[in-house]
Design a protein around this motif. Sequence first.
Motif, PDB file in Angstrom:
ATOM      1  N   UNK A  33      14.316  11.168  -2.330  1.00 29.59           N
ATOM      2  CA  UNK A  33      13.651  10.204  -3.200  1.00 29.59           C
ATOM      3  C   UNK A  33      13.336   8.916  -2.462  1.00 29.59           C
ATOM      4  N   UNK A  34      14.314   8.418  -1.706  1.00 25.93           N
ATOM      5  CA  UNK A  34      14.095   7.180  -0.939  1.00 25.93           C
ATOM      6  C   UNK A  34      13.000   7.373   0.094  1.00 25.93           C
ATOM      7  N   UNK A  35      13.007   8.519   0.756  1.00 25.36           N
ATOM      8  CA  UNK A  35      11.974   8.788   1.770  1.00 25.36           C
ATOM      9  C   UNK A  35      10.596   8.866   1.127  1.00 25.36           C
ATOM     10  N   UNK A  36      10.499   9.561  -0.008  1.00 23.78           N
ATOM     11  CA  UNK A  36       9.213   9.674  -0.699  1.00 23.78           C
ATOM     12  C   UNK A  36       8.747   8.318  -1.221  1.00 23.78           C
ATOM     13  N   UNK A  37       9.684   7.510  -1.757  1.00 20.74           N
ATOM     14  CA  UNK A  37       9.329   6.181  -2.256  1.00 20.74           C
ATOM     15  C   UNK A  37       8.842   5.280  -1.135  1.00 20.74           C
ATOM     16  N   UNK A  38       9.487   5.368   0.027  1.00 13.82           N
ATOM     17  CA  UNK A  38       9.056   4.567   1.177  1.00 13.82           C
ATOM     18  C   UNK A  38       7.659   4.969   1.615  1.00 13.82           C
ATOM     19  N   UNK A  39       7.374   6.274   1.577  1.00 16.45           N
ATOM     20  CA  UNK A  39       6.041   6.749   1.952  1.00 16.45           C
ATOM     21  C   UNK A  39       4.994   6.260   0.956  1.00 16.45           C
ATOM     22  N   UNK A  40       5.348   6.285  -0.334  1.00 15.38           N
ATOM     23  CA  UNK A  40       4.421   5.780  -1.350  1.00 15.38           C
ATOM     24  C   UNK A  40       4.156   4.286  -1.154  1.00 15.38           C
ATOM     25  N   UNK A  41       5.213   3.564  -0.864  1.00 10.69           N
ATOM     26  CA  UNK A  41       5.065   2.110  -0.682  1.00 10.69           C
ATOM     27  C   UNK A  41       4.147   1.803   0.495  1.00 10.69           C
ATOM     28  N   UNK A  42       4.256   2.591   1.570  1.00 11.03           N
ATOM     29  CA  UNK A  42       3.436   2.359   2.762  1.00 11.03           C
ATOM     30  C   UNK A  42       2.010   2.881   2.603  1.00 11.03           C
ATOM     31  N   UNK A  43       1.763   3.692   1.586  1.00 15.60           N
ATOM     32  CA  UNK A  43       0.443   4.279   1.388  1.00 15.60           C
ATOM     33  C   UNK A  43      -0.530   3.320   0.735  1.00 15.60           C
ATOM     34  N   UNK A  44      -1.735   3.829   0.513  1.00 16.79           N
ATOM     35  CA  UNK A  44      -2.808   2.995  -0.041  1.00 16.79           C
ATOM     36  C   UNK A  44      -3.286   3.499  -1.392  1.00 16.79           C
ATOM     37  N   UNK A  57       3.324   6.033  -9.558  1.00 18.82           N
ATOM     38  CA  UNK A  57       3.849   7.277  -8.995  1.00 18.82           C
ATOM     39  C   UNK A  57       5.304   7.116  -8.562  1.00 18.82           C
ATOM     40  N   UNK A  58       5.629   5.964  -8.002  1.00 16.30           N
ATOM     41  CA  UNK A  58       7.006   5.689  -7.601  1.00 16.30           C
ATOM     42  C   UNK A  58       7.925   5.644  -8.819  1.00 16.30           C
ATOM     43  N   UNK A  59       7.405   5.104  -9.890  1.00 15.41           N
ATOM     44  CA  UNK A  59       8.163   5.040 -11.140  1.00 15.41           C
ATOM     45  C   UNK A  59       8.456   6.446 -11.663  1.00 15.41           C
ATOM     46  N   UNK A  60       7.463   7.316 -11.649  1.00 16.39           N
ATOM     47  CA  UNK A  60       7.655   8.688 -12.116  1.00 16.39           C
ATOM     48  C   UNK A  60       8.623   9.445 -11.205  1.00 16.39           C
TER      49      UNK A  60
END
Length: 328
Positions: free
Chosen positions: A271-282, A289-292
């Motif tokens: 989850x942390x890895x996916x959230x970090x990727x979302x945060x760095x994305x555009x 999406x991070x909330x879900x």
Amino acid sequence: MNATALNRMACAALLLYCAGVIISLSLRLDRLQWDFGVYYHAPQAFARGLNPYRMIVPCAVEGAASPRGFKYYYPPFMLLPFAAFSLLGYTAAARLFFAANVAAAAALLLVWRNGILGGRGGAVFYLFCLAAFGSPIYIALKAGNVAIMEQCALWLAFSFLLARRYAAFCACLFAAAAFKGTPLLFLSLLLFETDGRRYRFLAFSAAAVCAAAAAVCAAAPGLVQQFLAGALRVVDKAHQPSTYAALGEMLPGAWQKASYGAVAAAVLACTVRAAAALRAGSSPGKNREMLFLACAAYAVLLPHFEDYSYIVLIVPAYAVLCGAGVAA
């Protein structure tokens, strides 16, 4: 007939259906709302000098030949707001609580549609909210559980987070966590915000939680001990749709706890890895999406999960289906 007219007709039909369900439930309250029976009687027992965590409240359950016993598992300070219902007779209080739960359900749908989905969602959305995951909103209304009010406060907090109104986010999250405490885990979402104020709000929230916990422990240490013991018993409850209980069906004692720890660590890491990727994305919807993603991890990680707990997954599941083109 165009799509807009069809959508309006479908919404009107759903509204009539909901009105029928609400009327049907309201006429059977003497056999429903068994959880509310605990909220009503536990403060009265405490006022008489009894320990609310050691008493069993007999409540009528629809379909059962005789009343079933229920116990109080909520934090000690919740005895105060629950005691307000004692100002009324049980029948009047039950009707008031049911009306409040119905209002909270309506407010929750509005928060989902306007605060989370940006005003999108018509008849299909409302039908999905009512029917998905075995109708958890209906289950909570029938049981008279506070889950709907908890989720209303929680999703209102999420809407404030998306709007970067962090003070309102923390306040609503505290309100949601008053019932069971676990929504406080969502404070971690502040770590993935890009606003420089996030650490200040996170530190203030952590200090407020610690101060409140210390005050409750100092005021009623015995009740806190009983509350924690009861919480552990609830976690070990069998036949609930939680990851911890599922592992308990397959593994004994210590192996259950060890395997749950391993699963929890793996889910958190992913989850942390996916959230970090979302945060760095555009992606323009990355915060949503991070909330879900956080809601999905929350549901998997909670050691205690009831049928009505699925409410937290309704909007994330709808968003995933819409993204896949299934419910668009």
